[in-house]
Design a protein around this motif. Structure first.
Motif, PDB file in Angstrom:
ATOM      1  N   SER A 130      30.819  22.999  56.126  1.00  0.00           N
ATOM      2  CA  SER A 130      31.759  23.411  55.078  1.00  0.00           C
ATOM      3  C   SER A 130      31.706  24.916  54.867  1.00  0.00           C
ATOM      4  O   SER A 130      32.741  25.578  54.694  1.00  0.00           O
ATOM      5  CB  SER A 130      31.430  22.683  53.765  1.00  0.00           C
ATOM      6  N   ARG A 131      30.492  25.483  54.875  1.00  0.00           N
ATOM      7  CA  ARG A 131      30.389  26.941  54.718  1.00  0.00           C
ATOM      8  C   ARG A 131      31.048  27.667  55.877  1.00  0.00           C
ATOM      9  O   ARG A 131      31.688  28.706  55.705  1.00  0.00           O
ATOM     10  CB  ARG A 131      28.915  27.349  54.608  1.00  0.00           C
ATOM     11  N   ALA A 132      30.900  27.094  57.076  1.00  0.00           N
ATOM     12  CA  ALA A 132      31.489  27.754  58.253  1.00  0.00           C
ATOM     13  C   ALA A 132      33.009  27.750  58.196  1.00  0.00           C
ATOM     14  O   ALA A 132      33.674  28.636  58.747  1.00  0.00           O
ATOM     15  CB  ALA A 132      31.008  27.059  59.522  1.00  0.00           C
ATOM     16  N   SER A 133      33.579  26.734  57.518  1.00  0.00           N
ATOM     17  CA  SER A 133      35.042  26.659  57.457  1.00  0.00           C
ATOM     18  C   SER A 133      35.641  27.593  56.405  1.00  0.00           C
ATOM     19  O   SER A 133      36.824  27.902  56.450  1.00  0.00           O
ATOM     20  CB  SER A 133      35.464  25.217  57.150  1.00  0.00           C
ATOM     21  N   ILE A 134      34.825  28.054  55.453  1.00  0.00           N
ATOM     22  CA  ILE A 134      35.327  28.922  54.386  1.00  0.00           C
ATOM     23  C   ILE A 134      35.564  30.329  54.927  1.00  0.00           C
ATOM     24  O   ILE A 134      34.665  30.971  55.479  1.00  0.00           O
ATOM     25  CB  ILE A 134      34.328  28.972  53.214  1.00  0.00           C
ATOM     26  N   GLY A 135      36.801  30.797  54.794  1.00  0.00           N
ATOM     27  CA  GLY A 135      37.156  32.145  55.252  1.00  0.00           C
ATOM     28  C   GLY A 135      37.244  32.288  56.754  1.00  0.00           C
ATOM     29  O   GLY A 135      37.297  33.407  57.284  1.00  0.00           O
ATOM     30  N   ALA A 136      37.218  31.157  57.503  1.00  0.00           N
ATOM     31  CA  ALA A 136      37.305  31.219  58.967  1.00  0.00           C
ATOM     32  C   ALA A 136      38.701  31.649  59.401  1.00  0.00           C
ATOM     33  O   ALA A 136      39.694  31.437  58.695  1.00  0.00           O
ATOM     34  CB  ALA A 136      36.944  29.861  59.567  1.00  0.00           C
ATOM     35  N   ASP A 137      38.764  32.260  60.580  1.00  0.00           N
ATOM     36  CA  ASP A 137      40.031  32.689  61.186  1.00  0.00           C
ATOM     37  C   ASP A 137      40.787  33.658  60.277  1.00  0.00           C
ATOM     38  O   ASP A 137      42.032  33.689  60.253  1.00  0.00           O
ATOM     39  CB  ASP A 137      40.922  31.485  61.500  1.00  0.00           C
ATOM     40  N   GLY A 138      40.070  34.418  59.501  1.00  0.00           N
ATOM     41  CA  GLY A 138      40.704  35.435  58.672  1.00  0.00           C
ATOM     42  C   GLY A 138      41.429  34.915  57.454  1.00  0.00           C
ATOM     43  O   GLY A 138      42.135  35.686  56.774  1.00  0.00           O
ATOM     44  N   VAL A 139      41.278  33.637  57.146  1.00  0.00           N
ATOM     45  CA  VAL A 139      41.932  33.058  55.967  1.00  0.00           C
ATOM     46  C   VAL A 139      41.173  33.513  54.718  1.00  0.00           C
ATOM     47  O   VAL A 139      39.954  33.359  54.634  1.00  0.00           O
ATOM     48  CB  VAL A 139      41.960  31.530  56.038  1.00  0.00           C
ATOM     49  N   ALA A 140      41.893  34.113  53.762  1.00  0.00           N
ATOM     50  CA  ALA A 140      41.246  34.643  52.559  1.00  0.00           C
ATOM     51  C   ALA A 140      40.712  33.508  51.697  1.00  0.00           C
ATOM     52  O   ALA A 140      41.323  32.447  51.575  1.00  0.00           O
ATOM     53  CB  ALA A 140      42.231  35.489  51.766  1.00  0.00           C
ATOM     54  N   VAL A 141      39.549  33.761  51.083  1.00  0.00           N
ATOM     55  CA  VAL A 141      38.945  32.792  50.166  1.00  0.00           C
ATOM     56  C   VAL A 141      39.635  32.930  48.811  1.00  0.00           C
ATOM     57  O   VAL A 141      39.730  34.030  48.251  1.00  0.00           O
ATOM     58  CB  VAL A 141      37.432  33.032  50.024  1.00  0.00           C
ATOM     59  N   ARG A 142      40.101  31.826  48.286  1.00  0.00           N
ATOM     60  CA  ARG A 142      40.830  31.828  47.004  1.00  0.00           C
ATOM     61  C   ARG A 142      39.831  31.654  45.864  1.00  0.00           C
ATOM     62  O   ARG A 142      39.208  30.618  45.728  1.00  0.00           O
ATOM     63  CB  ARG A 142      41.864  30.695  47.017  1.00  0.00           C
ATOM     64  N   VAL A 143      39.722  32.690  45.025  1.00  0.00           N
ATOM     65  CA  VAL A 143      38.806  32.671  43.892  1.00  0.00           C
ATOM     66  C   VAL A 143      39.628  32.636  42.609  1.00  0.00           C
ATOM     67  O   VAL A 143      40.537  33.452  42.415  1.00  0.00           O
ATOM     68  CB  VAL A 143      37.885  33.917  43.897  1.00  0.00           C
ATOM     69  N   LEU A 144      39.298  31.669  41.746  1.00  0.00           N
ATOM     70  CA  LEU A 144      39.960  31.564  40.452  1.00  0.00           C
ATOM     71  C   LEU A 144      39.067  32.176  39.385  1.00  0.00           C
ATOM     72  O   LEU A 144      37.849  31.947  39.366  1.00  0.00           O
ATOM     73  CB  LEU A 144      40.231  30.091  40.110  1.00  0.00           C
ATOM     74  N   SER A 145      39.682  32.959  38.473  1.00  0.00           N
ATOM     75  CA  SER A 145      38.930  33.632  37.419  1.00  0.00           C
ATOM     76  C   SER A 145      39.606  33.398  36.085  1.00  0.00           C
ATOM     77  O   SER A 145      40.838  33.261  36.004  1.00  0.00           O
ATOM     78  CB  SER A 145      38.828  35.135  37.704  1.00  0.00           C
ATOM     79  N   ALA A 146      38.781  33.363  35.009  1.00  0.00           N
ATOM     80  CA  ALA A 146      39.342  33.139  33.678  1.00  0.00           C
ATOM     81  C   ALA A 146      40.181  34.331  33.216  1.00  0.00           C
ATOM     82  O   ALA A 146      41.038  34.182  32.348  1.00  0.00           O
ATOM     83  CB  ALA A 146      38.218  32.871  32.682  1.00  0.00           C
ATOM     84  N   ARG A 147      39.919  35.474  33.802  1.00  0.00           N
ATOM     85  CA  ARG A 147      40.709  36.679  33.477  1.00  0.00           C
ATOM     86  C   ARG A 147      40.748  37.559  34.709  1.00  0.00           C
ATOM     87  O   ARG A 147      40.082  37.291  35.709  1.00  0.00           O
ATOM     88  CB  ARG A 147      40.085  37.426  32.305  1.00  0.00           C
ATOM     89  N   ALA A 148      41.507  38.623  34.627  1.00  0.00           N
ATOM     90  CA  ALA A 148      41.578  39.564  35.752  1.00  0.00           C
ATOM     91  C   ALA A 148      40.229  40.240  35.939  1.00  0.00           C
ATOM     92  O   ALA A 148      39.535  40.584  34.968  1.00  0.00           O
ATOM     93  CB  ALA A 148      42.662  40.602  35.500  1.00  0.00           C
ATOM     94  N   LEU A 149      39.804  40.411  37.208  1.00  0.00           N
ATOM     95  CA  LEU A 149      38.508  41.021  37.503  1.00  0.00           C
ATOM     96  C   LEU A 149      38.617  42.539  37.536  1.00  0.00           C
ATOM     97  O   LEU A 149      39.638  43.102  37.972  1.00  0.00           O
ATOM     98  CB  LEU A 149      37.986  40.516  38.850  1.00  0.00           C
ATOM     99  N   THR A 150      37.556  43.132  37.103  1.00  0.00           N
ATOM    100  CA  THR A 150      37.477  44.581  37.268  1.00  0.00           C
ATOM    101  C   THR A 150      37.110  44.880  38.716  1.00  0.00           C
ATOM    102  O   THR A 150      36.730  43.979  39.480  1.00  0.00           O
ATOM    103  CB  THR A 150      36.420  45.168  36.325  1.00  0.00           C
TER     104      THR A 150
END
Length: 249
Positions: free
Chosen positions: A164-184
C-alpha cells in the motif's frame, strides 16, 4: 256241540265280503286321505322349515347389516374426529404462524424504532460533539488544527502494508491531503517532508481544504486512506456509542 258248516261258511263269506267292501270303499279312501293329509302336513312342515330358514337368514342378514352400519358409523365418527383434529391442528398452526408474524413484525418495528432513536441520538451527540470541539478549538492557537496531527499521519502511513505504501504517489500521481484549513507554507513543507520520510521517496502532494474535519489531516488515495482528524475521532466515538446502544436495546 254240533257245528253248522254251512252257516259258518256263509258267515265267513260275509266277513270276507265285508272286509273287501271296507277295504275298497273305506280303508283305501281313508288311507288316501291320510296319505294326502300326511303329504300336506309334510309340505307345510317343509314350508315352515323353509320359512324358518329364510327368517333365520334374514335375521342374520339384518344383524350383519346392523353390524356393518355400526362399523360404518364408527369409521365415520373416527374419520370425522380425525378430520376435526387435522383441522384443529391447521387452525392452531395458522394462529401460531400469525402470532409469530405479528410478534416478529412488532419486534422488527421496535428494533427499527430503537435503531432510529439510537441513530438520532448518535446524530445529536455527533453534532453536539462537533459544536463542543469547534468551541474548544476556537480557544486554541490556529496552528493546533494542523501541526499536532502531522506526526499521527506519519504513524498511519508507517502502519500500512508495504504494497500500500508503494502504491501511494507512484507514477508521479500526487498524494491528496485533506486539511481542516488552508496550510501555511511551513505546514505544507512539513507535510512533504513527512511523506518523503514515511514513504522513503519524494512524492507530489496536493492539499484540499475540508472544514468538516474540524481539525487534523487525512490522506485519501485509491489504494489507502488515513484518517487523523477530529471528524474521524468523532465518527468512531459515534459508531461505538451506536453499537453499545444497539446491544443494550
Amino acid at each position: 256241540m254240533k257245528i253248522d258248516w254251512w252257516t259258518l261258511g256263509l258267515q265267513t263269506i260275509n266277513v270276507l265280503v265285508l272286509i273287501w267292501l271296507l277295504s275298497r270303499f273305506l280303508f283305501r279312501p281313508v288311507a288316501t286321505i291320510v296319505k294326502e293329509r300326511q303329504q300336506a302336513i309334510s309340505k307345510l312342515l317343509d314350508e315352515a322349515h323353509t320359512s324358518k330358514a329364510e327368517a333365520e337368514a334374514e335375521k342374520e342378514k339384518a344383524a350383519e347389516e346392523v353390524a356393518n352400519l355400526a362399523a360404518s358409523r364408527s369409521e365415520t365418527l373416527r374419520a370425522a374426529a380425525s378430520e376435526a383434529d387435522v383441522e384443529k391442528a391447521a387452525i392452531l398452526a395458522a394462529a401460531r404462524a400469525d402470532a409469530d408474524r405479528l410478534r416478529a413484525a412488532a419486534e422488527a418495528e421496535i428494533a427499527s424504532a430503537r435503531q432510529g432513536e439510537a441513530t438520532a441520538a448518535a446524530d445529536r451527540a455527533s453534532r453536539l460533539a462537533v459544536d463542543i470541539a469547534a468551541k474548544l478549538l476556537d480557544r486554541l492557537p490556529d496552528a493546533a488544527r494542523v501541526t499536532g496531527f502531522i506526526e499521527g499521519l506519519s504513524k498511519g502511513l508507517a502502519a500500512l502494508p508495504e504494497a500500500s505504501r508503494a502504491s501511494i504517489g507512484a507514477d508521479g500521481v500526487a498524494v491528496r491531503v485533506l486539511s481542516a484549513r488552508a496550510l501555511t507554507d511551513a505546514e505544507s513543507q512539513a507535510c512533504r517532508s513527512m511523506l518523503a520520510q514515511a514513504l522513503g521517496r519524494h512524492v507530489e502532494m496536493t492539499v484540499e481544504v475540508d472544514p468538516a474535519l474540524i481539525a487534523g489531516l487525512e490522506i485519501d488515495t485509491p489504494h489507502a486512506a488515513i484518517r487523523n482528524s477530529f471528524r474521524a475521532d468523532l465518527d468512531r466515538i459515534t459508531t461505538e456509542l451506536t453499537r453499545h446502544e444497539s446491544i443494550g436495546g
